[in-house]
Every structure is written in structure tokens, then in C-alpha cells.
Design a protein around this motif. Structure first.
Motif, PDB file in Angstrom:
ATOM      1  N   LEU A   1       0.835  -1.196   0.000  1.00 36.75           N
ATOM      2  CA  LEU A   1       0.000   0.000   0.000  1.00 36.75           C
ATOM      3  C   LEU A   1       0.867   1.241   0.000  1.00 36.75           C
ATOM      4  CD1 LEU A   1      -2.702  -1.046   2.627  1.00 36.75           C
ATOM      5  CD2 LEU A   1      -2.856  -1.171   0.149  1.00 36.75           C
ATOM      6  N   ASN A   2       0.444   2.255  -0.780  1.00 38.89           N
ATOM      7  CA  ASN A   2       1.158   3.519  -0.752  1.00 38.89           C
ATOM      8  C   ASN A   2       0.696   4.342   0.456  1.00 38.89           C
ATOM      9  OD1 ASN A   2      -1.368   4.556  -1.470  1.00 38.89           O
ATOM     10  ND2 ASN A   2      -0.874   4.485  -3.667  1.00 38.89           N
ATOM     11  N   PRO A   3       1.337   5.482   0.736  1.00 40.57           N
ATOM     12  CA  PRO A   3       0.959   6.251   1.947  1.00 40.57           C
ATOM     13  C   PRO A   3      -0.502   6.678   1.970  1.00 40.57           C
ATOM     14  CG  PRO A   3       3.089   6.963   1.109  1.00 40.57           C
ATOM     15  CD  PRO A   3       2.553   6.004   0.105  1.00 40.57           C
ATOM     16  N   GLU A   4      -1.068   7.091   0.815  1.00 38.78           N
ATOM     17  CA  GLU A   4      -2.463   7.515   0.808  1.00 38.78           C
ATOM     18  C   GLU A   4      -3.401   6.361   1.166  1.00 38.78           C
ATOM     19  OE1 GLU A   4      -0.304   8.014  -1.516  1.00 38.78           O
ATOM     20  OE2 GLU A   4      -0.003  10.185  -1.611  1.00 38.78           O
ATOM     21  N   GLN A   5      -3.079   5.175   0.665  1.00 38.53           N
ATOM     22  CA  GLN A   5      -3.930   4.029   0.976  1.00 38.53           C
ATOM     23  C   GLN A   5      -3.798   3.609   2.440  1.00 38.53           C
ATOM     24  OE1 GLN A   5      -2.300   1.495  -2.049  1.00 38.53           O
ATOM     25  NE2 GLN A   5      -4.042   1.810  -3.428  1.00 38.53           N
ATOM     26  N   ARG A   6      -2.588   3.718   2.985  1.00 40.49           N
ATOM     27  CA  ARG A   6      -2.418   3.367   4.403  1.00 40.49           C
ATOM     28  C   ARG A   6      -3.171   4.343   5.304  1.00 40.49           C
ATOM     29  NH1 ARG A   6       2.962   1.964   2.835  1.00 40.49           N
ATOM     30  NH2 ARG A   6       3.769   3.979   3.501  1.00 40.49           N
TER      31      ARG A   6
ATOM     32  N   ARG B   1      -6.172   3.559   7.943  1.00 42.70           N
ATOM     33  CA  ARG B   1      -6.140   3.985   9.350  1.00 42.70           C
ATOM     34  C   ARG B   1      -7.434   4.698   9.731  1.00 42.70           C
ATOM     35  NH1 ARG B   1      -5.440   8.159  12.452  1.00 42.70           N
ATOM     36  NH2 ARG B   1      -5.354   9.570  10.658  1.00 42.70           N
ATOM     37  N   LEU B   2      -7.949   5.561   8.826  1.00 41.04           N
ATOM     38  CA  LEU B   2      -9.190   6.273   9.113  1.00 41.04           C
ATOM     39  C   LEU B   2     -10.366   5.310   9.224  1.00 41.04           C
ATOM     40  CD1 LEU B   2      -8.732   9.329   6.720  1.00 41.04           C
ATOM     41  CD2 LEU B   2      -8.487   9.312   9.207  1.00 41.04           C
ATOM     42  N   LEU B   3     -10.423   4.324   8.325  1.00 41.35           N
ATOM     43  CA  LEU B   3     -11.505   3.346   8.402  1.00 41.35           C
ATOM     44  C   LEU B   3     -11.441   2.548   9.698  1.00 41.35           C
ATOM     45  CD1 LEU B   3     -11.538   1.994   4.727  1.00 41.35           C
ATOM     46  CD2 LEU B   3     -13.291   3.388   5.824  1.00 41.35           C
ATOM     47  N   THR B   4     -10.216   2.172  10.094  1.00 39.74           N
ATOM     48  CA  THR B   4     -10.071   1.392  11.332  1.00 39.74           C
ATOM     49  C   THR B   4     -10.473   2.222  12.543  1.00 39.74           C
ATOM     50  OG1 THR B   4      -8.250   0.198  10.295  1.00 39.74           O
ATOM     51  CG2 THR B   4      -8.454   0.018  12.674  1.00 39.74           C
ATOM     52  N   THR B   5     -10.058   3.510  12.563  1.00 42.03           N
ATOM     53  CA  THR B   5     -10.400   4.387  13.701  1.00 42.03           C
ATOM     54  C   THR B   5     -11.899   4.612  13.788  1.00 42.03           C
ATOM     55  OG1 THR B   5      -8.273   5.493  13.441  1.00 42.03           O
ATOM     56  CG2 THR B   5      -9.950   6.627  14.733  1.00 42.03           C
TER      57      THR B   5
ATOM     58  N   LEU C   1     -13.584  14.021   6.659  1.00 43.52           N
ATOM     59  CA  LEU C   1     -13.053  12.680   6.892  1.00 43.52           C
ATOM     60  C   LEU C   1     -13.728  11.654   5.973  1.00 43.52           C
ATOM     61  CD1 LEU C   1     -11.234  10.852   8.622  1.00 43.52           C
ATOM     62  CD2 LEU C   1     -13.107  10.652  10.247  1.00 43.52           C
ATOM     63  N   TYR C   2     -15.015  11.840   5.744  1.00 41.39           N
ATOM     64  CA  TYR C   2     -15.754  10.937   4.851  1.00 41.39           C
ATOM     65  C   TYR C   2     -15.212  11.027   3.420  1.00 41.39           C
ATOM     66  CZ  TYR C   2     -19.612   9.071   2.094  1.00 41.39           C
ATOM     67  OH  TYR C   2     -20.360   8.365   1.204  1.00 41.39           O
ATOM     68  N   LYS C   3     -14.889  12.235   2.976  1.00 42.88           N
ATOM     69  CA  LYS C   3     -14.328  12.394   1.641  1.00 42.88           C
ATOM     70  C   LYS C   3     -12.979  11.691   1.517  1.00 42.88           C
ATOM     71  CE  LYS C   3     -16.585  16.849   0.728  1.00 42.88           C
ATOM     72  NZ  LYS C   3     -16.362  18.281   0.469  1.00 42.88           N
ATOM     73  N   LEU C   4     -12.156  11.793   2.577  1.00 40.42           N
ATOM     74  CA  LEU C   4     -10.852  11.131   2.540  1.00 40.42           C
ATOM     75  C   LEU C   4     -10.989   9.617   2.496  1.00 40.42           C
ATOM     76  CD1 LEU C   4      -8.862  13.297   5.112  1.00 40.42           C
ATOM     77  CD2 LEU C   4      -8.585  13.257   2.637  1.00 40.42           C
ATOM     78  N   MET C   5     -11.950   9.095   3.245  1.00 41.93           N
ATOM     79  CA  MET C   5     -12.142   7.648   3.269  1.00 41.93           C
ATOM     80  C   MET C   5     -12.777   7.137   1.983  1.00 41.93           C
ATOM     81  SD  MET C   5     -13.245   6.673   7.161  1.00 41.93           S
ATOM     82  CE  MET C   5     -14.739   7.635   7.118  1.00 41.93           C
TER      83      MET C   5
END
Length: 717
Positions: free
Chosen positions: A485-490, A494-498, A519-523
Motif C-alpha cells: 500500500l502507498n501512503p495515501e492508501q495506508r 487507518r481512518l476506516l479502522t479508527t 473525513l468521509y471524503k478522505l475515506m
């Protein structure tokens, strides 16, 4: 040389009395029929049947034996290939056999459906009684023949050559045929059937093996390797090697002798027309024609533009005149005054006039003198505080805010597009100036820029494919899920897990705050963030490609895989005369070698030399003198014995399995393909032949028992 068929219809059938027998050599490859006592058969054809369908009428026709290739273009042969009545030298398809006999008797000159002549027909050694019975039933019931006799083809050939002094009374007859190979020992001129043996390999397998080898070697010409052509090539070029390993080693080393033994078959080839590079005059003429066509298109566009401008100017004058008339009309009479024009208010007429003026400026290519400004009357609630507005006014205020934002966004996008067009036009003018100043330097710089940008795009594609990670050797693979996974995917993970972890702590309040939507847009972003928006490099690469094709006729863009140094694709080059030349080297002796090594094609049986030893061991008498008499007269017959070198190779193979000092002599039939019919013809002409036949009445009285115990006596020959 290839076998030649004879299918001309005979006209002297009535000249022969009914006591004259008809002799049939029913081979798995060729069918031969003629009259007893004659030296040659009257009719010879391939023992196959084909039933294609006519392409126009749809009628199914029956083609027996050889056919004219030029006539097959009128028939659909895809669903009906050539069919044989044989299975390993035994007749089992008697429907096909009936077609073959109909054609044979017709070619012999028979007029009616009844054949009133005795029949002598050949068969393989130890033919099953069921096949004999079915053949007798077919001849008696369908053709009404008076009597039948069966004889072994290899025995007839042996006895015929014994009569001419080629072989002795004691000997071994080896008959490599079309589908099978038989070995028959002879003692005192009679076949000893207890010592017979058979292997399921013959000329059919050699032809099929040769067809496979040359099809793999020359896949471009597979359609030309028909069965008939490969059969002719086999009979014309193949030979038996005295020692296969030394012969193969000679071809592997590429010696002069190997080159002399190589044969070639030149296919028809027409040289392609040579295309010379375009001259400067042709390039200039092409550019002039292109410029002329472009000028014609520009003139057409200019004419359409002039017509459009005239229409918009007339419409603008009409709306302006209508507004002047409305100034003299009372407010309560405006609607009735405008009823015939299609407008309902002064504001609608003014809005239409503004749109027409904007379209007119756009058609003239001029910059608008004014920006689309927010109408204070249209957006009159934006400056009014919320606490002073009623609920209906608050809803209207939100709508006006949305409309104002949209209008401003359109204006910004329009200005941006206009700026990009101006920048593109400026760059095109600069490129044209550089090209006119130094064309060669311009093309060189353009190619260098194209190559750099192409490498950049391909590098980005490779990185995207490997997700930007390698295993230390510039190769992706052997990494864990987290490392792929690249940094954006990681960060997304992390956001989904949190979010999932916080949701289980109590009440779900996600979405109540404005920060939650960010946050929803990022996920919700797609994994391939690089694909968002237009690719500038790809667009620039497309522009450079188009430009290079315009200024350089010899330019060839890179393929989609971006590998300009890749190997040439097969058959991408022009085909030469050498590509249409079929060379036969190792294939000449490799294919007939399967007669001695059947395991090469998956047949786990003995070869010709081993079969001779097996036949000697099967004899009931273990007399050494008898074995020496048999090995001193090894007789070769059958179509597959025509290969050069067969006698020498068989003699060397038999010498390896016999005691030292044993006399070994291998002889070949006078005519391996016709001697079986000639021997049968000579016997059928003898006075003792009628005693060897059985009639239709005998067959129906005794049934299958008469054919089960039937055995031909060959002592007459």
C-alpha cells in the motif's frame, strides 16, 4: 513416386463371360479391381468416401476416392471429412464399403445392380469372422454375386514373387501397409498362421507424423499441408537411415553431406511491390493538397460563421426595436402586446437580448465588454440578515446563494478556458516560427522531447502497476499486504479502522459535525489517486505525437507497451522468397523411423526388426535349420516398403537378434503395391479356383460357420 489413380469407366464389361472372376484388392489405402488373368487392375482409387453439401442447392453428394480439388470450392466440406471403412486394416463400416463397391463396379462397366461373376477379394491376415460374414452378406444380398473367395493380400504377393524366383518356398513375409504391419512365416510355400504377428503402425502414421513436424516448423503455411500433398512429399523425399543416430548427428553438425541430402519445396511467391520513400516534391505536393483542403474547410466555416452573425444581428435589432416599443406601452398592456411574440414580460425580452449579444460576441471572436454580474433584483435577499427573513425567504435566500455561486463558477471556468486557448495559440505560433527557422533542428528537439516524455509516462505506468514498491531488485513481489500500500492508501485504512473502533464505544454521532464530512471524503477516495483529473503528460504526449506526424512523415509512434527496443513481432517484416521455401532435412528419415521405433508416437509395440524375431519364436517347431531358411528369404511387400534403405536397415536389425553367422537375405517385391492383386489375378484364372469359393446357398445353409472355418489354399501358385 506418388500412386496414380485410374477411374476411367470401362466399356468391355459384356465381353467377359459370367464364369470370369472379378479380383478385388481391398486395401486400407487404395482399392483395386479388375479381371482375373490380366496383368494390371482396371480401376484404382483411394479407399475413402466423402459426403459434402453443395453450397447453393444444399444437396448432399457422395464423392468416392480421389476428387478434383477445383470442384470442392462449390461444396461445404467442413462437416464431412474423408471417411474410411477400415479400422486397423479390418473393415467395420459397411455403409461406406457399399458406396465404394457401387463406385468400383460402375467404373468396371457393370450396367445393372446384379454382378453375375465370382468374386475373389483380399483381406488382412487373421481377419475376424464377423467382418468376413458382413462382407459376404453385402456381396450376396446387395449385388447378387454367385460365389466368393477370400485371400490374404501379403500371401498373394509372396506367392506371385515366389513364382518369379524372387523369394524361396520358406521365408518371412513382412508387409508394412497403410494402417498396420504384418509378419507371416512361410513353410513349404504355405503360410504358417500360428507364427503371424501384427503391429498397429503403417504409412498412415508416417504421413501424419510428417504433417505434424512440418506444420510445427512452418506454421505460416499450415493450410498448404493437406493430407494428399504430405502423402506425395513422403513418397518422394523420405528414406530409411541405415543408422539413425549417426544420420541425425550428421545433420546436427551441418556437414556438406547433410546439405546435399536436404530437399526443398518452393511454394508460389510473388515479390511485394517496393515502396520507395517519398521525395521532397511528393512531400511538398502532399502538404499543398492538405493546405488546400484545410483552406476549403476554413472558407466553409467562415461562410457559416457569417450567416450565423447575420442571423444574430437581425435578432438583436428585432429585440432592441421590441424594447423601444415596450417603452410606449402601459404596464398592464404589456402581456397582451407580447402575446404574439412568444414573450410574457419585459424582463424576459431583456434577458433574451443579453444572451443574443453574448452569442454575437462569441461568434465574432471578440471579448465580452462586460462580465455577467449578479442581478441585484434577482439576488435581493443575499444582503438581508437571516433574523429578518421569513421561513419562505430563507429558502429563497439559499436558492439565490446557490445560483450566484454557480454563475460565478461558470464565469471563472470560462475565463480559464479562454486563457488556455490563448496560451495554446501562442505556443503553436512559437513552434511554427522555430520550425520555419530551422526545420531539422526543430524535428530533432521535438523527437528528444517526445522520447523523454514517453519514458516518463511509461515509468509512471510501471510504478503504478507495482504500487511504487519493489523488493530491492527493482521487481515487485514477495512483500506483505502493508508494504504493497502507498501512503495515501495506508492513511485511508487507518481512518476506516479508527472510525470502526470509535463506533463501537457508544452512540454513533458520525456526520453531526462538518469535520466528519471531510473525513468521509478522505475515506471515500479511490485507491488510484493519480487518476483524478486529466493527465497533463498524456495530453502533451498526444500533442507531440500529432505534431511529429505532421512535420516528419517517417515518424512512427511507440507502441502501447512503450518498448521501442522490443524484438520484432513475428512476420511483421516483409516476407521473402526464402520464407516460402519448405526444407526437408531430418524429417526425411525421422518420420519413417517410427516403423522401427513406434514408441516415438506413443505406440508401445515392436518395430519391424523385432517383429521378425517374435514371429520366429512363435513357430511350433524350434528347428535351427528352419529358422536359417526363413531368415535367408525375408520378403518385403506393401506400400510402406518402398522407402529407400528399407532392405539394408531391416537386414541390420534382424542380424542383431539372430545368432551370429545366420544367413540373412532381404528381398523386395517386384511391385510392392500391385503384386498382391497380380497374385490374386493369377490364382483366380487357374482351373482350381472354383473349388476354393463358397456360394450364396452354402452361406445361408451354414451361416457364419462357413466363413469362420474358411481357409484359402495357395499351393496352386
Amino acid at each position: 513416386m506418388p500412386f496414380i489413380s485410374k477411374i476411367q469407366r470401362q466399356t468391355d464389361y459384356r465381353r467377359f463371360p459370367s464364369s470370369t472372376p472379378i479380383v478385388i484388392d481391398n486395401g486400407a489405402s487404395y482399392f483395386r479391381i479388375g479381371w482375373a488373368g490380366e496383368p494390371e487392375p482396371r480401376v484404382i482409387f483411394r479407399n475413402i468416401v466423402q459426403r459434402p453439401r453443395h453450397k447453393v442447392t444444399g444437396e448432399t453428394v457422395t464423392i468416392v476416392g480421389d476428387h478434383d480439388v477445383a470442384l470442392l470450392k462449390y461444396f461445404d466440406c467442413t462437416r464431412s471429412g474423408p471417411r474410411s471403412a477400415f479400422d486397423n486394416n479390418v473393415v467395420y463400416q459397411f455403409e461406406i464399403m457399399e458406396y465404394i463397391l457401387d463406385f468400383a463396379f460402375d467404373r468396371l462397366g457393370a450396367d445393372g445392380s446384379k454382378i453375375d461373376h465370382p468374386i475373389l477379394i483380399t483381406e488382412c491376415v487373421c481377419n475376424p469372422s464377423q467382418s468376413r460374414s458382413k462382407m459376404a452378406e453385402l456381396l450376396f444380398d446387395t449385388y447378387g454375386v454367385p460365389s466368393i473367395a477370400y485371400g490374404v493380400d501379403a500371401v498373394f504377393s509372396y506367392k506371385y514373387n515366389q513364382h518369379h524366383g524372387v523369394c524361396n518356398k520358406d521365408g518371412l513375409a513382412i508387409c508394412p501397409g497403410f494402417m498396420t504391419t504384418h509378419v507371416i512365416p512361410f513353410i513349404d510355400g504355405e503360410p504358417e498362421y500360428k507364427g503371424c504377428c501384427r503391429t498397429n503402425i503403417g504409412g498412415y502414421h508416417i504421413t501424419d507424423y510428417l504433417k505434424q513436424l512440418i506444420s510445427l516448423k512452418y506454421p505460416l503455411h499450415m493450410a498448404r499441408f493437406t493430407w494428399e500433398k504430405v502423402e506425395d512429399l513422403k513418397m518422394e523425399h523420405c528414406y530409411i537411415a541405415p543408422d539413425y543416430m549417426s544420420e541425425a548427428r550428421m545433420f546436427q553438425n551441418g556437414t556438406k553431406e547433410a546439405e546435399d541430402k536436404t530437399r526443398s519445396w518452393q511454394l508460389p511467391w510473388v515479390p511485394p511491390p517496393t515502396e520507395e520513400p517519398p521525395s521532397e516534391e511528393m512531400i511538398a505536393e502532399k502538404a499543398a493538397r492538405k493546405e488546400k483542403a484545410g483552406q476549403r474547410l476554413r472558407d466553409m466555416a467562415e461562410a457559416k460563421r457569417s450567416i450565423r452573425i447575420n442571423e444574430l444581428e437581425n435578432e438583436s435589432h428585432g429585440l432592441g426595436f421590441l424594447l423601444k416599443q415596450l417603452e410606449q406601452v402601459e404596464d398592464h398592456d404589456i402581456q397582451s402586446f407580447l402575446s404574439a411574440t412568444g414573450y410574457i414580460s419585459r424582463k424576459e425580452v431583456e434577458s433574451a437580448l443579453v444572451k443574443v449579444k453574448q452569442s454575437l460576441l462569441k461568434a465574432k471572436g471578440e471579448q465580452a465588454e462586460f462580465e455577467e454580474k449578479p442581478d441585484t433584483e434577482r439576488f435581493n435577499l443575499l444582503d438581508k440578515p437571516d433574523h429578518e427573513c421569513t421561513p419562505e425567504e430563507l429558502k429563497l435566500k439559499k436558492k439565490q446563494l446557490f445560483l450566484k455561486t454557480t454563475a460565478e463558477g461558470r464565469q471563472r471556468a470560462k475565463r480559464k478556458r479562454h486563457e488556455e486557448e490563448q496560451e495554446r495559440e501562442r505556443r503553436n505560433q512559437q513552434d511554427e516560427q522555430r520550425r520555419l527557422k530551422n526545420p531539422e533542428l526543430y524535428k530533432e528537439q521535438l523527437r528528444a522531447k517526445y522520447n523523454d516524455l514517453s519514458e516518463k509516462v511509461e515509468q509512471r505506468k510501471r510504478l503504478k502497476t507495482s504500487k511504487g514498491h519493489t523488493n530491492g531488485n527493482n521487481n515487485s513481489g514477495n512483500v506483505g499486504r502493508g508494504e504493497r500500500l502507498n501512503p495515501e492508501q495506508r492513511e485511508r485504512m487507518r481512518l476506516l479502522t479508527t472510525a470502526a473502533f470509535d463506533r463501537g464505544k457508544g452512540e454513533d454521532t458520525f456526520g453531526a459535525r462538518d469535520e466528519d464530512w471531510q473525513l468521509y471524503k478522505l475515506m471515500s477516495k479511490d485507491n488510484d489517486d493519480d487518476d483524478e483529473g486529466p493527465d497533463v503528460d498524456q495530453a502533451e504526449l498526444a500533442r507531440l505525437t500529432s505534431r511529429l506526424q505532421e512535420v516528419d512523415p517517417t515518424f512512427v509512434p511507440r507502441s502501447d507497451n512503450g518498448n521501442s527496443q522490443s524484438a520484432e513481432a513475428p512476420w511483421s517484416r516483409p516476407l521473402t522468397e526464402e520464407d516460402y521455401r519448405i526444407d526437408f532435412g531430418v524429417e526425411r528419415f525421422r518420420c519413417p523411423e517410427i516403423l522401427f521405433r513406434p514408441n516415438w508416437i506413443g505406440i508401445d509395440q515392436a518395430g519391424l526388426d523385432e517383429m521378425a524375431g517374435v514371429s520366429l519364436r512363435r513357430l511350433p517347431s524350434k528347428d535351427t535349420e528352419l529358422e536359417e531358411r526363413l531368415t535367408s528369404s525375408i520378403f518385403l511387400t506393401g506400400g510402406s516398403s518402398l522407402f529407400p534403405g528399407m532392405s539394408e536397415r531391416l537386414e541390420a536389425g534382424v542380424r542383431m537378434i539372430t545368432p551370429c553367422g545366420s544367413p540373412i537375405r532381404v528381398v523386395k517385391a517386384l511391385n510392392p503395391t500391385l503384386d498382391a492383386w497380380r497374385g490374386a489375378s493369377a490364382y483366380a484364372a487357374s482351373p482350381e479356383f472354383p473349388s476354393q469359393t463358397f456360394s450364396k446357398q452354402d452361406y445361408y445353409e451354414k451361416g457364419e460357420d462357413i466363413v469362420r472355418g474358411y481357409q484359402f489354399q495357395y499351393h496352386v501358385l
